[in-house]
Structures are given as structure tokens and as C-alpha cells.
Enzyme design. Structure first.
Site, PDB file in Angstrom:
ATOM      1  N   SER A 129      14.475   5.692  51.870  1.00 43.99           N
ATOM      2  CA  SER A 129      13.965   6.331  50.974  1.00 43.99           C
ATOM      3  C   SER A 129      14.945   6.816  50.381  1.00 43.99           C
ATOM      4  CB  SER A 129      12.567   7.140  50.616  1.00 43.99           C
ATOM      5  OG  SER A 129      12.662   8.470  50.089  1.00 43.99           O
ATOM      6  N   TYR A 142      10.318  14.249  55.463  1.00 40.62           N
ATOM      7  CA  TYR A 142      10.031  12.482  55.251  1.00 40.62           C
ATOM      8  C   TYR A 142      11.498  11.811  55.048  1.00 40.62           C
ATOM      9  CZ  TYR A 142       8.905   8.658  51.885  1.00 40.62           C
ATOM     10  OH  TYR A 142       8.935   7.406  51.838  1.00 40.62           O
TER      11      TYR A 142
HETATM   12  N1  LIG Z   1       6.041   4.608  46.148  1.00 46.13           N
HETATM   13  C1  LIG Z   1       7.256   5.768  46.291  1.00 46.13           C
HETATM   14  O1  LIG Z   1       7.844   5.850  45.829  1.00 46.13           O
HETATM   15  C2  LIG Z   1       7.928   5.385  47.636  1.00 46.13           C
HETATM   16  C3  LIG Z   1       9.376   5.581  47.555  1.00 46.13           C
HETATM   17  C4  LIG Z   1      10.481   5.464  49.108  1.00 46.13           C
HETATM   18  C5  LIG Z   1      10.339   4.923  50.100  1.00 46.13           C
HETATM   19  N2  LIG Z   1       8.838   4.613  49.806  1.00 46.13           N
HETATM   20  C6  LIG Z   1       8.149   4.011  51.334  1.00 46.13           C
HETATM   21  O2  LIG Z   1       7.742   2.354  50.828  1.00 46.13           O
HETATM   22  C7  LIG Z   1       6.817   2.402  51.657  1.00 46.13           C
HETATM   23  C8  LIG Z   1       5.850   1.838  51.149  1.00 46.13           C
HETATM   24  O3  LIG Z   1       5.059   2.786  50.339  1.00 46.13           O
HETATM   25  P1  LIG Z   1       3.944   2.826  49.078  1.00 46.13           P
HETATM   26  O4  LIG Z   1       4.490   3.928  48.237  1.00 46.13           O
HETATM   27  O5  LIG Z   1       3.951   1.307  48.732  1.00 46.13           O
HETATM   28  O6  LIG Z   1       2.155   3.313  49.645  1.00 46.13           O
HETATM   29  P2  LIG Z   1       1.316   2.926  49.638  1.00 46.13           P
HETATM   30  O7  LIG Z   1       0.604   1.924  48.811  1.00 46.13           O
HETATM   31  O8  LIG Z   1       0.488   3.885  50.781  1.00 46.13           O
HETATM   32  O9  LIG Z   1       1.204   1.592  51.284  1.00 46.13           O
HETATM   33  C9  LIG Z   1       1.638   1.569  52.516  1.00 46.13           C
HETATM   34  C10 LIG Z   1       1.690   0.605  53.279  1.00 46.13           C
HETATM   35  O10 LIG Z   1       1.663   0.627  54.557  1.00 46.13           O
HETATM   36  C11 LIG Z   1       0.629   0.486  55.667  1.00 46.13           C
HETATM   37  N3  LIG Z   1       0.712   1.160  56.256  1.00 46.13           N
HETATM   38  C12 LIG Z   1       0.247   2.610  56.756  1.00 46.13           C
HETATM   39  N4  LIG Z   1       0.257   2.660  58.422  1.00 46.13           N
HETATM   40  C13 LIG Z   1       0.563   2.060  58.681  1.00 46.13           C
HETATM   41  C14 LIG Z   1       0.440   2.096  60.106  1.00 46.13           C
HETATM   42  N5  LIG Z   1       0.047   2.933  60.620  1.00 46.13           N
HETATM   43  N6  LIG Z   1       0.560   1.039  60.434  1.00 46.13           N
HETATM   44  C15 LIG Z   1       1.222  -0.670  59.402  1.00 46.13           C
HETATM   45  N7  LIG Z   1       1.133  -0.519  58.272  1.00 46.13           N
HETATM   46  C16 LIG Z   1       0.669   1.158  58.031  1.00 46.13           C
HETATM   47  C17 LIG Z   1      -0.759   0.182  54.466  1.00 46.13           C
HETATM   48  O11 LIG Z   1      -1.409  -0.548  54.989  1.00 46.13           O
HETATM   49  P3  LIG Z   1      -3.158  -0.138  55.391  1.00 46.13           P
HETATM   50  O12 LIG Z   1      -3.180   1.299  55.058  1.00 46.13           O
HETATM   51  O13 LIG Z   1      -3.672  -1.163  55.187  1.00 46.13           O
HETATM   52  O14 LIG Z   1      -2.853  -0.290  57.070  1.00 46.13           O
HETATM   53  C18 LIG Z   1       0.233   0.405  53.148  1.00 46.13           C
HETATM   54  O15 LIG Z   1      -0.032  -1.851  53.406  1.00 46.13           O
HETATM   55  C19 LIG Z   1       7.228   3.355  52.822  1.00 46.13           C
HETATM   56  O16 LIG Z   1       7.566   3.025  53.502  1.00 46.13           O
HETATM   57  C20 LIG Z   1       7.265   4.430  51.570  1.00 46.13           C
HETATM   58  O17 LIG Z   1       7.687   5.526  52.622  1.00 46.13           O
HETATM   59  C21 LIG Z   1       7.850   4.540  48.582  1.00 46.13           C
END
Ligand SMILES: NC(=O)c1ccc[n+]([C@@H]2O[C@H](COP(=O)([O-])OP(=O)(O)OC[C@H]3O[C@@H](n4cnc5c(N)ncnc54)[C@H](OP(=O)(O)O)[C@@H]3O)[C@@H](O)[C@H]2O)c1
Length: 267
Positions: A129, A142
């Protein structure tokens, strides 16, 4: 021969966009979820995997290897958010957060590495991130988990170079996903000394994610990285100002940069 890709956390948000985009580009794509809704969705084959449970990681990776004989690329994407004043986040929640965001990707990496060593190649992209580059107010835990992942990536890279396995960090800025719904929020308590500042920051964070970039942009960035023969240590993707903030952090005097953050968060 099409390359085989494994994307963790492919049921939603960035992971879903990456998995579906790569499936359209002719990769063989496996996505994971803790509770897959179907065996295949939009060209992505689904497997159950919880990054906090080693047995599920082993069986997912073994299943894919048995079927495809190799995994060329791992996108270590699964992760969650956490907010709250550093003083007020319960330590058990902090540990659970690190178990998912830091030890989770490590478990997946360490399970897949023997197979990639055996193949004598592989690429691992760790989704960190922009927040990993700076300790953000009310998102400190985070920032810490993503920063820890970014640092071990640097170490892994040098250790696995001799096996022709590459590893990179990809740091997204704010993207419009479901992350705000899934994250742990330290409760907003009116009698907390942090109440007013935490509330302001929380509103701003939710606004930033809601107005975030389209996840397809990150999927295209992943595709670009995959095609590089000699990828860099780290990449960023996001709105210009968010990406540029990382450059500013290195260029500006520390207190000036801190003042910019304080102003942004109205603190
Ligand atoms: N969105 C942003 O602005 C942003 C910015 C920087 C970094 N990120 C990073 O990008 C990644 C994806 O985030 P997102 O924004 O796409 O969030 P999201 O829509 O909430 O998706 C999160 C994904 O992670 C999976 N997950 C959560 N806990 C888990 C566990 N214990 N084991 C396996 N899978 C798990 C969920 O799958 P299930 O619930 O189906 O298991 C879901 O597919 C994360 O690492 C997040 O920190 C996001």
C-alpha cells in the site's frame, strides 16, 4: 504455453479485478476466497484458502500444482484494513491484523517457494500500500503491517535470486473496493480523547476509498509487471497525488512532510 497465476483474495475488489483481467489475457488463473461461491467465476477457477490457516494454503497450492504442474506467478493480494488510534487498538486485534496482512502472505510465499525453486523460476507480487511508505494517523497499524511486508520483500528478493525467482512490491493508493466494510474499526467512543480527530480521519478515509480509482487500473499495472524480464523492487499505482506523496516523503524535510499530512487529515 499460457502461464499459471494464483491470486489470493480474488472474490472481491483488487484481487477480483486482477484475476479476471489476467484470465481475459490468456493466463490460466486460479483465485482464492475463504468461502468460494463457485468453482469458476468469469474465467477464474476458485479454490478455498485462508491466509491465517496453513493447511488451507498447502491444499490449495498442491491442488493447483497437481492439475497444472506449475505455478508461474503468485499475486499475494488477500488482506484487510484496520483503523483506530494507536493507543486504543486492542492488542489482540493488532495481532489478528498482522496474522492476516503480514504472516498471511508469508505463509503463502513459504508454501509456494519450494515449487517455484523446483521449476527454477517464478514471480511473486506482494500487494502492499502507499500507506506502507508512511505512518498514517489512525491507520498506523495498517501502515505497519504493509510496511513490514514491503521490507521482507526486499530481503526475500536477494535470498531467492539464485533460484531465478523474482519478487516485487506493488503499492496501491486508494481504489474503490469493499475494504472499508471488511476492516476492523476501533470503536468511535464519545468519551475518548481521540474522538473528534478519529471521526474526522475516518470520514476522510471512507471518502478516499469511495472516490478511489477503478481496480482495473491496478490489474493493468500487474499485467505490465508480469511482462517485465527484470522487474524493479517496488511499484506504485494510484491517483497522482497519492503516488507522488511517496516521492515527496523522500524529498521533503520530515517535519514539512508531516505538516502536509496533518493538514490533509485536518488534525
Ligand atoms: N482498496 C484500496 O484502496 C487498497 C489500497 C492499498 C492496498 N490495498 C490492499 O489490496 C488488497 C485487496 O484489498 P481490496 O481493497 O480489494 O479489499 P476487499 O475488496 O475487501 O477484498 C479483500 C480480499 O481479501 C480476501 N481475504 C480477507 N481476509 C482473508 C483471509 N484471512 N484469508 C484469505 N483471504 C482473505 C477476501 O476474500 P474472502 O472474504 O472471500 O475470503 C477478499 O477477496 C489488500 O491486501 C489491501 O490491503 C487496498
Amino acid at each position: 504455453m499460457p502461464k499459471v497465476v494464483l491470486v489470493t483474495g480474488a472474490s472481491s475488489g483488487l484481487g477480483q479485478a486482477i484475476a479476471e483481467y489476467l484470465a481475459k489475457q490468456d493466463y490460466i488463473v486460479y483465485g482464492t476466497s475463504r468461502h468460494p461461491k463457485s468453482d469458476e467465476i468469469n474465467g477464474v477457477k476458485f479454490k478455498a484458502l485462508d491466509v491465517t490457516k496453513s493447511d488451507t494454503i498447502t491444499s490449495c497450492i498442491e491442488d493447483v500444482i497437481n492439475k497444472e504442474k506449475r505455478i508461474d506467478i503468485l499475486i499475494n493480494n488477500a488482506g484487510v484494513g484496520i483503523t483506530g488510534a494507536m493507543e486504543e487498538i486492542p492488542l489482540d486485534e493488532a495481532k489478528a491484523h498482522f496474522d492476516t496482512n503480514f504472516f498471511g502472505p508469508l505463509r503463502v510465499i513459504n508454501t509456494i517457494l519450494p515449487f517455484m525453486r523446483n521449476q527454477n523460476n517464478g514471480l511473486i507480487i506482494n500487494i502492499t500500500s502507499i500507506a506502507a511508505h508512511m505512518g498514517l494517523p489512525f491507520r498506523g497499524m495498517y501502515s505497519a503491517s504493509k510496511s513490514a511486508l514491503a521490507k521482507v520483500t526486499e530481503a526475500y528478493r536477494m535470498e531467492i535470486k539464485e533460484f531465478h525467482i523474482k519478487m516485487v512490491n506493488l503499492a496501491p493508493g486508494d481504489f474503490a473496493t469493499n475494504i472499508a466494510q471488511g476492516r476492523f474499526h476501533s470503536p468511535l467512543k464519545e468519551d475518548s480523547p481521540y474522538y473528534s480527530n478519529y471521526k474526522k480521519s475516518l470520514d476522510l478515509m471512507d471518502e478516499d476509498v469511495d472516490q478511489g480509482e477503478n481496480p482495473i487500473k491496478l490489474a493493468k499495472k500487474v499485467h505490465q509487471i508480469i511482462q517485465k524480464s527484470n522487474p524493479k523492487v517496488s511499484y506504485k499505482s494510484g491517483a497522482f497525488l497519492q503516488s507522488f506523496s511517496v516521492t515527496l516523503k523522500h524529498l521533503l524535510p520530515q517535519k514539512l512532510f508531516e505538516n502536509i499530512l496533518l493538514k490533509h487529515y485536518k488534525l
